[in-house]
Motif scaffolding. Structure first.
Motif, PDB file in Angstrom:
ATOM      1  N   ALA A  53     -12.841   8.103  13.514  1.00 43.50           N
ATOM      2  CA  ALA A  53     -11.900   9.150  12.496  1.00 43.50           C
ATOM      3  C   ALA A  53     -11.719   9.201  10.853  1.00 43.50           C
ATOM      4  N   GLY A  54     -12.705   8.550  10.576  1.00 45.99           N
ATOM      5  CA  GLY A  54     -13.139   8.792   8.686  1.00 45.99           C
ATOM      6  C   GLY A  54     -12.285   7.286   8.299  1.00 45.99           C
ATOM      7  N   PRO A  55     -12.126   7.059   6.714  1.00 47.11           N
ATOM      8  CA  PRO A  55     -12.234   5.733   6.412  1.00 47.11           C
ATOM      9  C   PRO A  55     -11.073   5.501   6.194  1.00 47.11           C
ATOM     10  N   LEU A  56     -11.051   3.637   6.616  1.00 45.21           N
ATOM     11  CA  LEU A  56     -10.188   3.087   6.246  1.00 45.21           C
ATOM     12  C   LEU A  56      -9.926   2.228   4.847  1.00 45.21           C
ATOM     13  N   ALA A  57      -8.267   2.145   5.003  1.00 45.57           N
ATOM     14  CA  ALA A  57      -8.486   1.041   4.157  1.00 45.57           C
ATOM     15  C   ALA A  57      -8.710  -0.434   4.310  1.00 45.57           C
ATOM     16  N   ARG A  83     -21.051   7.501   6.175  1.00 44.21           N
ATOM     17  CA  ARG A  83     -20.923   7.862   5.327  1.00 44.21           C
ATOM     18  C   ARG A  83     -18.785   7.156   5.177  1.00 44.21           C
ATOM     19  N   ALA A  84     -18.373   7.419   6.006  1.00 48.42           N
ATOM     20  CA  ALA A  84     -16.500   6.436   6.300  1.00 48.42           C
ATOM     21  C   ALA A  84     -16.499   5.673   5.641  1.00 48.42           C
ATOM     22  N   GLU A  85     -17.874   4.307   6.476  1.00 51.20           N
ATOM     23  CA  GLU A  85     -17.408   3.108   5.952  1.00 51.20           C
ATOM     24  C   GLU A  85     -17.981   2.614   5.035  1.00 51.20           C
ATOM     25  N   LEU A  89     -15.775   0.398   2.134  1.00 50.47           N
ATOM     26  CA  LEU A  89     -16.330  -0.715   1.361  1.00 50.47           C
ATOM     27  C   LEU A  89     -16.685  -0.486   0.038  1.00 50.47           C
ATOM     28  N   ARG A  90     -16.239   0.328  -0.354  1.00 50.21           N
ATOM     29  CA  ARG A  90     -16.455   1.460  -2.093  1.00 50.21           C
ATOM     30  C   ARG A  90     -14.917   0.407  -2.713  1.00 50.21           C
TER      31      ARG A  90
END
Length: 230
Positions: A53-57, A83-85, A89-90
């Motif tokens: 579903a996209g990037p996570l905190a 890409r979301a991972e 990660l960044r």
């Protein structure tokens, strides 16, 4: 999926480690053995599902450290979940939290920290001699067609091979990346052959002496990494 250490780890103080598995055939190998031996709780997540579903905190997961495994994808043609991972990660790296990336995981770290990922002149496959920065020489398994030719800015190299100038890097002491695969044991090789079939270029034999040498290096190296965590 979890490799149990001490249940109720938030109360007991037992470290909880998040492990992101990129591909079904590339499991934790020796990392799971290390976690069991040390009584850590290794929480294994398939990255494709976690980031669907996209990037996570990632910081909100309560993990004390993060491990990213390898996989067959090229970063310049990465699927949306990968890409979301990397975006997630960044933020983890910028928060200066403990992290270990292996192969594709190392490339995700390198790219997030500003190092370009390039195609190798020839793929590195099978047993490869790695000259480590501490002066040791280690025969390690590899299977990759891309890599980082130099550490990201502010990082230092952990080794090289005859075919590729950078086989890993460290950012401080508790963020580390390895291009080779010390986590792959005999069970890992069998899983890789089942998962990739005729495309798998790795040896089928156990290579017991080399495997023992890798294990003898990797477990103390992981213990040293653990000793650096806040």
């Amino acid at each position: 999926m979890a490799v149990p250490g001490n249940r109720g780890s938030d109360l007991s103080g037992t470290p909880r480690i998040g492990l992101l598995q990129q591909h079904a055939a590339e499991g934790p190998g020796r990392l799971a053995s290390w976690a069991r031996r040390r009584g850590f709780q290794l929480e294994i997540h398939r990255a494709e599902a976690l980031f669907a579903a996209g990037p996570l905190a990632l910081q909100a997961q309560g993990w004390q450290a993060l491990i990213l495994l390898g996989g067959p994808w090229m970063l310049d043609r990465a699927p949306a979940w990968l890409r979301a991972e990397q975006q997630s990660l960044r933020a983890w790296l910028q928060a200066d939290l403990p992290c270990l990336g292996i192969c594709l995981g190392a490339q995700l770290m390198a790219s997030a920290l500003g190092a370009p990922i390039r195609a190798l002149p020839e793929p590195e496959q099978g047993w490869t001699q790695v000259e480590l920065a501490d002066g040791q020489s280690l025969a390690a398994l590899q299977w990759h067609e891309e890599g980082f030719a130099a550490p990201p800015p502010g990082c230092h190299s952990l080794g090289r091979s005859a075919a590729w100038p950078c086989q890993g890097f460290a950012r401080g002491r508790h963020q580390r990346a390895l291009q080779f695969h010390p986590e792959w044991d005999g069970h890992s090789l069998r899983a890789l052959h089942r998962g990739f079939g005729a495309d798998c270029p790795l040896p089928r034999g156990a290579a017991g002496q080399r495997q023992r040498r890798v294990a003898g290096w990797f477990y103390p190296w992981l213990d040293d990494w653990r000793s650096t965590w806040p």
